[in-house]
Motif scaffolding. Structure first.
Motif, PDB file in Angstrom:
ATOM      1  N   ASP A  63       0.835  -1.191   0.000  1.00  0.00           N
ATOM      2  CA  ASP A  63       0.000   0.000   0.000  1.00  0.00           C
ATOM      3  C   ASP A  63       0.877   1.251   0.000  1.00  0.00           C
ATOM      4  OD1 ASP A  63      -1.946   1.843   0.297  1.00  0.00           O
ATOM      5  OD2 ASP A  63      -2.603   1.190   2.295  1.00  0.00           O
ATOM      6  N   ALA A  88       0.005   4.092   0.521  1.00  0.00           N
ATOM      7  CA  ALA A  88      -0.423   5.015   1.575  1.00  0.00           C
ATOM      8  C   ALA A  88       0.451   4.932   2.821  1.00  0.00           C
ATOM      9  CB  ALA A  88      -1.885   4.760   1.936  1.00  0.00           C
ATOM     10  N   ILE A  89       1.035   3.768   3.118  1.00  0.00           N
ATOM     11  CA  ILE A  89       1.831   3.716   4.350  1.00  0.00           C
ATOM     12  C   ILE A  89       3.096   4.557   4.206  1.00  0.00           C
ATOM     13  CG2 ILE A  89       0.929   1.497   5.159  1.00  0.00           C
ATOM     14  CD1 ILE A  89       3.607   0.266   4.410  1.00  0.00           C
ATOM     15  N   LEU A 148       3.749  12.359   8.395  1.00  0.00           N
ATOM     16  CA  LEU A 148       4.074  12.513   9.815  1.00  0.00           C
ATOM     17  C   LEU A 148       5.446  13.150  10.017  1.00  0.00           C
ATOM     18  CD1 LEU A 148       2.657   9.121  11.044  1.00  0.00           C
ATOM     19  CD2 LEU A 148       1.840  11.362  11.731  1.00  0.00           C
ATOM     20  N   ASP A 164      -3.361 -14.861  16.552  1.00  0.00           N
ATOM     21  CA  ASP A 164      -3.397 -13.442  16.910  1.00  0.00           C
ATOM     22  C   ASP A 164      -4.656 -12.790  16.384  1.00  0.00           C
ATOM     23  OD1 ASP A 164      -1.023 -13.526  18.193  1.00  0.00           O
ATOM     24  OD2 ASP A 164       0.169 -12.801  16.497  1.00  0.00           O
ATOM     25  N   ALA A 199      -7.711 -10.939  18.239  1.00  0.00           N
ATOM     26  CA  ALA A 199      -8.125  -9.572  17.949  1.00  0.00           C
ATOM     27  C   ALA A 199      -9.638  -9.494  17.808  1.00  0.00           C
ATOM     28  CB  ALA A 199      -7.454  -9.088  16.675  1.00  0.00           C
ATOM     29  N   SER A 217      -7.318   3.844   4.082  1.00  0.00           N
ATOM     30  CA  SER A 217      -6.915   2.473   4.412  1.00  0.00           C
ATOM     31  C   SER A 217      -6.259   2.416   5.790  1.00  0.00           C
ATOM     32  CB  SER A 217      -5.941   1.966   3.359  1.00  0.00           C
ATOM     33  OG  SER A 217      -4.783   2.779   3.345  1.00  0.00           O
ATOM     34  N   ALA A 230      -3.511   3.010   6.719  1.00  0.00           N
ATOM     35  CA  ALA A 230      -2.073   3.044   6.469  1.00  0.00           C
ATOM     36  C   ALA A 230      -1.255   2.868   7.740  1.00  0.00           C
ATOM     37  CB  ALA A 230      -1.682   4.346   5.766  1.00  0.00           C
ATOM     38  N   PHE A 282       1.515   1.252   9.989  1.00  0.00           N
ATOM     39  CA  PHE A 282       2.777   0.600   9.652  1.00  0.00           C
ATOM     40  C   PHE A 282       2.729  -0.842  10.173  1.00  0.00           C
ATOM     41  CE2 PHE A 282       4.200   5.126  10.580  1.00  0.00           C
ATOM     42  CZ  PHE A 282       3.933   5.532   9.282  1.00  0.00           C
ATOM     43  N   PRO A 283       2.732  -1.835   9.273  1.00  0.00           N
ATOM     44  CA  PRO A 283       2.446  -3.203   9.704  1.00  0.00           C
ATOM     45  C   PRO A 283       3.536  -3.823  10.566  1.00  0.00           C
ATOM     46  CG  PRO A 283       3.029  -3.150   7.370  1.00  0.00           C
ATOM     47  CD  PRO A 283       2.942  -1.730   7.825  1.00  0.00           C
ATOM     48  N   HIS A 284       4.759  -3.267  10.489  1.00  0.00           N
ATOM     49  CA  HIS A 284       5.859  -3.911  11.211  1.00  0.00           C
ATOM     50  C   HIS A 284       6.113  -3.266  12.566  1.00  0.00           C
ATOM     51  CE1 HIS A 284       7.289  -0.470   9.039  1.00  0.00           C
ATOM     52  NE2 HIS A 284       8.424  -0.489   9.673  1.00  0.00           N
ATOM     53  N   MET A 285       5.248  -2.315  12.958  1.00  0.00           N
ATOM     54  CA  MET A 285       5.463  -1.636  14.235  1.00  0.00           C
ATOM     55  C   MET A 285       4.288  -1.917  15.174  1.00  0.00           C
ATOM     56  SD  MET A 285       6.675   2.139  13.141  1.00  0.00           S
ATOM     57  CE  MET A 285       7.939   2.431  11.938  1.00  0.00           C
ATOM     58  N   TYR A 291       5.372   7.440  16.018  1.00  0.00           N
ATOM     59  CA  TYR A 291       6.270   7.600  14.876  1.00  0.00           C
ATOM     60  C   TYR A 291       6.582   9.058  14.546  1.00  0.00           C
ATOM     61  CZ  TYR A 291       8.387   7.202  10.306  1.00  0.00           C
ATOM     62  OH  TYR A 291       9.263   7.308   9.260  1.00  0.00           O
ATOM     63  N   GLY A 292       5.541   9.871  14.493  1.00  0.00           N
ATOM     64  CA  GLY A 292       5.744  11.278  14.112  1.00  0.00           C
ATOM     65  C   GLY A 292       6.542  12.055  15.142  1.00  0.00           C
ATOM     66  N   PHE A 334      -3.731  -2.126  24.421  1.00  0.00           N
ATOM     67  CA  PHE A 334      -3.265  -2.745  23.178  1.00  0.00           C
ATOM     68  C   PHE A 334      -1.925  -2.178  22.712  1.00  0.00           C
ATOM     69  CE2 PHE A 334      -7.857  -2.849  23.346  1.00  0.00           C
ATOM     70  CZ  PHE A 334      -8.122  -4.189  23.149  1.00  0.00           C
ATOM     71  N   ARG A 384       0.600  -4.426  21.038  1.00  0.00           N
ATOM     72  CA  ARG A 384       0.144  -5.315  19.978  1.00  0.00           C
ATOM     73  C   ARG A 384       0.668  -4.869  18.619  1.00  0.00           C
ATOM     74  NH1 ARG A 384      -5.166  -7.859  20.837  1.00  0.00           N
ATOM     75  NH2 ARG A 384      -5.160  -8.497  22.998  1.00  0.00           N
ATOM     76  N   HIS A 397      -1.750  -6.448  13.071  1.00  0.00           N
ATOM     77  CA  HIS A 397      -2.603  -7.562  12.665  1.00  0.00           C
ATOM     78  C   HIS A 397      -3.244  -8.254  13.849  1.00  0.00           C
ATOM     79  CE1 HIS A 397       0.365 -10.670  13.732  1.00  0.00           C
ATOM     80  NE2 HIS A 397       1.248  -9.783  13.338  1.00  0.00           N
ATOM     81  N   GLN A 398      -2.894  -7.808  15.057  1.00  0.00           N
ATOM     82  CA  GLN A 398      -3.484  -8.412  16.249  1.00  0.00           C
ATOM     83  C   GLN A 398      -4.650  -7.600  16.798  1.00  0.00           C
ATOM     84  OE1 GLN A 398       0.264  -8.365  18.326  1.00  0.00           O
ATOM     85  NE2 GLN A 398       0.331 -10.582  18.388  1.00  0.00           N
ATOM     86  N   ILE A 399      -5.057  -6.561  16.074  1.00  0.00           N
ATOM     87  CA  ILE A 399      -6.180  -5.755  16.558  1.00  0.00           C
ATOM     88  C   ILE A 399      -7.256  -5.689  15.481  1.00  0.00           C
ATOM     89  CG2 ILE A 399      -4.826  -4.383  18.196  1.00  0.00           C
ATOM     90  CD1 ILE A 399      -4.693  -2.194  16.110  1.00  0.00           C
ATOM     91  N   SER A 400      -8.443  -5.284  15.895  1.00  0.00           N
ATOM     92  CA  SER A 400      -9.577  -5.283  14.963  1.00  0.00           C
ATOM     93  C   SER A 400      -9.579  -4.020  14.110  1.00  0.00           C
ATOM     94  CB  SER A 400     -10.865  -5.358  15.761  1.00  0.00           C
ATOM     95  OG  SER A 400     -11.049  -4.151  16.463  1.00  0.00           O
ATOM     96  N   ARG A 409      -2.293   8.411  15.889  1.00  0.00           N
ATOM     97  CA  ARG A 409      -1.016   8.685  15.249  1.00  0.00           C
ATOM     98  C   ARG A 409      -1.040  10.063  14.584  1.00  0.00           C
ATOM     99  NH1 ARG A 409       0.716   4.779  10.432  1.00  0.00           N
ATOM    100  NH2 ARG A 409      -0.847   6.046   9.395  1.00  0.00           N
TER     101      ARG A 409
END
Lengths: 279, 364
Positions: A163, A165-166, A173, A270, A274, B85, B87, B89-92, B100-101, B129, B132, B135-138, B149
């Motif tokens: 994406d 957007a990320i 930011l 996980d 969630a 979306s 957006a 950051f999936p790895h954080m 982050y900012g 959370f 977490r 991907h571990q949250i809704s 953020r």
């Protein structure tokens, strides 16, 4: 449907047989006490012992590993940059040409790549006096050239999926584009970069054709050594060597499979967690 | 005149030959929730991206708090965006995402940053959370991570791109009110892009309705709903019955129209732009039409018969056939009862009436 077609099962059986019977017979014959590769003379592990005490084999193995690690690393750096550029910058002067040039080695016959590398190195030696002798550095350069394309393709595919957007969010930011690259883009595509590196490593490790064109005296990689030994007849120590390689690769594949399955299972767990905590 | 907080002045944006945004001018006050409302491809997202700095206007200027934003890159604007979306950051972790900012806030100490992250997580109720991974949250929690953020660096302006579109209906209503309360507490100016008119009406102080790159009308939700200035706006916001009409004469404070579709004449609220003999559009909202068995005393009464009705529980929608039109009327089911308690049933003859004040005359 429970009943499977007998015909399909037979075809499948033949397929597996063609794949694995040669490998199995090679493993079995590596324990052959006889000097003749095709005549069974009883069980023995002497070929493994002679293999490990053979300096030529050990040297060739280390040369191959050194070339594979260095060429895979450089190819990964260059290939990642090319992949990101092709995925992100959809419009720049000469993009089509660049994309064609990057991916050409994928379809170029290896013999052509090998010959052209050789001619290039000879001309270079004439014009700038480098490389004086072909060997480790010329092999590594040639390997970088043809394995880079695999990294580029994998990284480009991953980048197109991710994406946009990320990256914009990170920029929004307060991060400058180069910070976004290191904070977001590279970590996110790191699995693709890893598999690109592994692929480049494997391709370099077992290359014969291009290596034989770019090598010089004294620089014999493991595949070249095996190739030259086989020309004098298959001996059981080659079987032993090949068996070790098959086992190493097999163990690696199984380990990677286990790690990936575990990670996937954890991710699913996980996600279930969630949804339970959904409020 | 005092300089408004955000001033968009004659902004246009073209992509090749396609004009995404055409000469948009508007102002937004400090602490306001302003909605850009329109269908897909109306240019609302392009306008938002120009505010964030991802696109440069082809023409026109944007002033934020008196400062010309031309050529200021996204990373230097005191404007943060919540992406459609999200957006994340999936790895954080959630915590790292929110913080982050803040790493660009050079004046902040490590402890200050941690405190700010904790404050933000508390604001969106995500403290449990913090550790977490995304991907571990809704989905609803992810939306709140994105909000926290974007708010962490205390932007002057927060841009929200379809903030509720990815949530299911129940969660959406809840989140709407949460967004409003967070806006109230932080005092940050919000600009919300949405295609959902209900969302725009509940969230926003003022709405700009956009179509084909142009702003059609700017006003409070009430103004936009009750006093639309064009057929497009009347049709886009809520449902509306519209009829072709001709102006017959002016009877202050009303306008007399001939409406062939209704089979008669209608008295409507006067609009200065209308002139005698002009072809106009008469628009009446379904809930402004009264349905009854008897003719009412209202100036605008017409007889028809019920062709269709849909029962929604709290109200019913009637489709009434008139000489040359099908009119929709909403009737509130104020009395509890079975089918017999309804105002009218299928094929009943009914009288429809509406006040002159409820009749909207649209010239454009």
């Amino acid at each position: 449907m429970k009943r499977r077609s007998t015909f399909l099962m037979i075809v499948l059986g033949f397929g597996f047989a063609f794949f694995y019977i040669p490998i199995l017979s090679m493993i079995v014959y590596s324990f052959n006490a006889s000097r003749l590769a095709t005549v069974w003379g009883g069980f023995s592990t002497k070929w493994y012992v002679s293999l490990l005490s053979n300096d030529k084999v050990i040297d060739a193995l280390f040369l191959s590993l050194k070339i594979a690690v260095i060429s895979a690393t450089v190819a990964t750096i260059l290939g990642t940059m090319a992949g990101i550029a092709l995925a992100r910058f959809t419009k720049f002067r000469g993009r089509v040409l660049f994309s064609g040039l990057v991916t050409a080695p994928l379809i170029m016959p290896e013999v052509i790549t090998g010959i052209s590398s050789l001619i290039f190195f000879i001309l270079m030696a004439d014009w700038v006096g480098w490389p004086g002798a072909r060997g480790f550095s010329t092999i590594t350069l040639a390997h970088i050239t043809f394995s880079m394309v695999f990294v580029t393709t994998i990284v480009q595919a991953r980048m197109i999926q991710s994406d946009r957007a990320i990256e914009e969010a990170a920029m929004d930011l307060g991060s400058r584009p180069w910070q976004v690259m290191f904070d977001i883009t590279l970590p996110v595509i790191s699995p693709a970069i890893m598999s690109g590196w592994l692929l480049a490593f494997t391709i370099s490790l077992d290359d014969v054709v291009i290596t034989s064109f770019t090598t010089g005296p004294g620089s014999t990689t493991l595949p070249l050594l095996i190739w030259s030994k086989v020309k004098l007849g298959v001996t059981p120590d080659i079987n032993a060597l090949a068996t070790l390689m098959v086992l190493t690769v097999g163990a690696g594949v199984v380990a990677a499979g286990i790690i990936m399955t575990r990670a996937e299972r954890r991710r699913l767990a996980d996600e279930r967690m969630a949804f339970r905590n959904n409020d | 005149m005092e300089e408004p907080f955000l001033r968009i002045e004659g902004v246009s944006k073209s992509f090749g030959v396609f004009q995404a945004v055409k000469d948009v001018s508007l102002t937004v006050g400090k602490g306001e929730i302003f909605a850009l409302l329109g269908g897909s491809g109306c240019g609302k997202t392009t306008l938002l991206r120009m505010l964030a700095g991802f696109e440069e206007p082809t023409a026109g200027k944007i002033f934020l708090d008196g400062r010309d934003m031309s050529g200021v890159p996204p990373w230097e604007r005191p404007v943060h965006m919540m992406f459609q979306s999200y957006a994340i950051f999936p790895h954080m972790t959630v915590e790292a995402n929110v913080g982050y900012g803040l790493k660009h806030e050079k004046a902040m100490s490590k402890a200050d940053r941690a405190a700010r992250v904790a404050e933000m997580l508390d604001l969106v109720q995500l403290t449990p959370f913090a550790k977490r991974k995304p991907h571990q949250i809704s989905g609803g929690q992810r939306q709140r991570v994105a909000l926290a953020r974007a708010l962490a660096r205390q932007p002057k302006l927060l841009l929200l791109d379809e903030p509720l579109a990815a949530l299911d209906k129940k969660l959406r209503e809840h989140t709407q009110f949460e967004l409003m309360s967070i806006q109230e507490r932080t005092g940050v100016t919000f600009i919300v892009v949405t295609h959902d008119q209900e969302e725009a009406m509940t969230l926003a102080d003022r709405i700009a309705v956009m179509d084909k790159g142009e702003v059609k009308q700017i006003g409070s939700p009430t103004e936009i709903y009750e006093f639309p200035n064009s057929r497009f706006v009347a049709g886009f916001i809520g449902s509306v019955n519209s009829f072709e009409a001709t102006v017959i004469g002016r009877e202050r404070p009303h306008l007399r129209l001939s409406v062939p579709g209704l089979g008669g004449e209608v008295l409507a609220r006067d609009v200065p732009a209308a002139v005698e003999g002009q072809k106009v559009t008469l628009a009446v909202r379904p809930e402004k039409i009264l349905l009854g068995k008897e003719r009412s005393a209202s100036a605008n009464s017409f007889q028809g018969h019920v062709k269709d009705l849909a029962y929604f529980g709290k109200d019913s929608l009637y489709r009434v056939a008139l000489p040359d039109a099908l009119v929709q009327a909403h009737a509130v089911n104020a009395r509890r009862g079975d089918e017999g308690a309804r105002v009218a049933d299928w094929n009943d003859d009914v009288w429809l009436s509406f006040e002159p004040a409820s009749a909207i005359v649209l010239v454009g």
